[in-house]
Design a protein around this motif. Structure first.
Motif, PDB file in Angstrom:
ATOM      1  N   LYS A  16       0.585  -1.236   0.150  1.00 53.02           N
ATOM      2  CA  LYS A  16      -0.035   0.157  -0.058  1.00 53.02           C
ATOM      3  C   LYS A  16       0.785   1.319   0.034  1.00 53.02           C
ATOM      4  O   LYS A  16       0.646   2.219  -0.572  1.00 53.02           O
ATOM      5  N   GLY A  35      -0.796   3.858   8.652  1.00 47.61           N
ATOM      6  CA  GLY A  35      -0.355   2.778   9.608  1.00 47.61           C
ATOM      7  C   GLY A  35       0.672   3.587  10.259  1.00 47.61           C
ATOM      8  O   GLY A  35       1.091   3.376  11.553  1.00 47.61           O
ATOM      9  N   TYR A  38      -0.892   5.025  13.511  1.00 47.11           N
ATOM     10  CA  TYR A  38      -1.041   3.976  14.690  1.00 47.11           C
ATOM     11  C   TYR A  38       0.360   3.552  15.211  1.00 47.11           C
ATOM     12  O   TYR A  38       0.292   3.218  16.432  1.00 47.11           O
ATOM     13  N   ARG A  39       1.420   3.627  14.494  1.00 43.16           N
ATOM     14  CA  ARG A  39       2.551   3.071  14.930  1.00 43.16           C
ATOM     15  C   ARG A  39       3.201   4.296  15.971  1.00 43.16           C
ATOM     16  O   ARG A  39       3.827   3.887  16.864  1.00 43.16           O
ATOM     17  N   VAL A 102       1.540  -2.955  17.789  1.00 39.01           N
ATOM     18  CA  VAL A 102       0.672  -1.813  16.977  1.00 39.01           C
ATOM     19  C   VAL A 102      -0.721  -2.379  16.811  1.00 39.01           C
ATOM     20  O   VAL A 102      -1.994  -1.745  17.005  1.00 39.01           O
ATOM     21  N   SER A 103      -0.762  -3.633  16.433  1.00 39.51           N
ATOM     22  CA  SER A 103      -2.162  -4.284  16.350  1.00 39.51           C
ATOM     23  C   SER A 103      -3.162  -4.017  17.515  1.00 39.51           C
ATOM     24  O   SER A 103      -4.339  -4.103  17.283  1.00 39.51           O
ATOM     25  N   SER A 106      -4.201  -0.422  17.915  1.00 41.02           N
ATOM     26  CA  SER A 106      -5.152  -0.032  16.924  1.00 41.02           C
ATOM     27  C   SER A 106      -6.224  -0.611  16.851  1.00 41.02           C
ATOM     28  O   SER A 106      -7.061  -0.064  16.281  1.00 41.02           O
ATOM     29  N   ARG A 133      -6.134   0.572   6.545  1.00 33.12           N
ATOM     30  CA  ARG A 133      -7.116  -0.913   6.698  1.00 33.12           C
ATOM     31  C   ARG A 133      -8.639  -0.260   6.401  1.00 33.12           C
ATOM     32  O   ARG A 133      -9.398  -1.255   6.027  1.00 33.12           O
ATOM     33  N   ARG A 190     -11.009  -7.903  14.564  1.00 30.49           N
ATOM     34  CA  ARG A 190     -11.393  -6.888  15.686  1.00 30.49           C
ATOM     35  C   ARG A 190     -12.689  -6.430  15.577  1.00 30.49           C
ATOM     36  O   ARG A 190     -13.202  -6.216  14.314  1.00 30.49           O
TER      37      ARG A 190
END
Ligand code: C5P
Length: 223
Positions: A16, A35, A38-39, A102-103, A106, A133, A190
């Protein structure tokens, strides 16, 4: 008429960022890789000793953080730079502990609400390509063009391994596969904004395509 807002979603390591940045450069648009946001928030939380499972502390941090996002210089290793509460997170976005957590960060609804607000403001004036995402489904549901980039986990792990080798780091393919599987699992199951192709998205399987071919295909759709 050329699409003014282009949303690019897809799983980790689907290309991406490189594809989005190249499409934006071709169109003369700005590019933001969400991303990175979020990181950056994950890095900030870890630095402050916040447990990545502590959802309310994460939501409080996200709601109060001053998040400044701008484009990286052409050719810089990060396409999107993030300064958070005055601290530059950009050099830390790929740190191992950020990658590992990170997941978790987020998936917190309060974190998403705070960052989505900033993302929408970045896209307010159009002429923007945004990757993530949930860009086509949640952040910019009215995007003129929505793209979902897909690739098998094996191909994504191989691409990550090539990137590491290019940075003189010897990759461990099995652990790359495990990490992608873990992040795919959390991101797509999620409750808040799971990874999914938005309604109306052009789905491109990039397994057998070069970056240039994917870029061409998106430009064709956008113009
Ligand atoms: O795209 P990248 O791999 O840098 O994203 C890191 C993580 O940030 C993803 O695994 C996902 O958990 C989260 N993310 C997200 N929504 C976005 C962008 C990224 O949840 N729009």
């Amino acid at each position: 008429m050329t699409a003014q807002t282009v949303a690019i979603d897809g799983p980790a390591a689907s290309g991406k960022s490189i594809v989005g940045a190249t499409v934006a450069a071709r169109l003369g648009y700005r590019f933001f890789d969400t991303g990175a946001m979020y990181r950056a928030l994950t890095w900030h939380a870890l630095r402050r000793g916040i447990d990545p499972h502590d959802e309310s502390a994460l939501a409080r941090l996200a709601a109060s953080a001053d998040v400044d996002v701008h484009e990286g210089r052409a050719g810089a290793s990060e396409s999107t730079c993030v300064i958070i509460d005055g601290a530059d997170a950009t050099a830390h976005l790929r740190d191992t502990d950020v990658e590992a957590n990170v997941s978790l960060v987020s998936r917190v609804p309060g974190v998403r609400a705070a960052l989505v607000r900033i993302q929408r403001a970045l896209a307010d004036h159009g002429r923007v390509v945004m990757a993530g995402r949930d860009i086509g489904s949640v952040v910019l549901p009215d995007a003129d063009l929505k793209v979902y980039l897909d690739a098998s986990r094996e191909v994504r792990a191989r691409r990550r391994a090539d990137q590491l080798r290019a940075a003189n780091i010897e990759p461990d393919y099995d652990s790359l596969m495990r990490d992608l599987a873990r992040r795919d699992g959390i991101d797509s199951t999620r409750a808040a904004s799971p990874l999914t192709a938005a309604a109306g998205a052009v789905i491109i399987n990039t397994d057998n395509m070069t970056v240039e071919q994917v870029v061409e295909r998106i430009i064709e759709e956008a113009t």
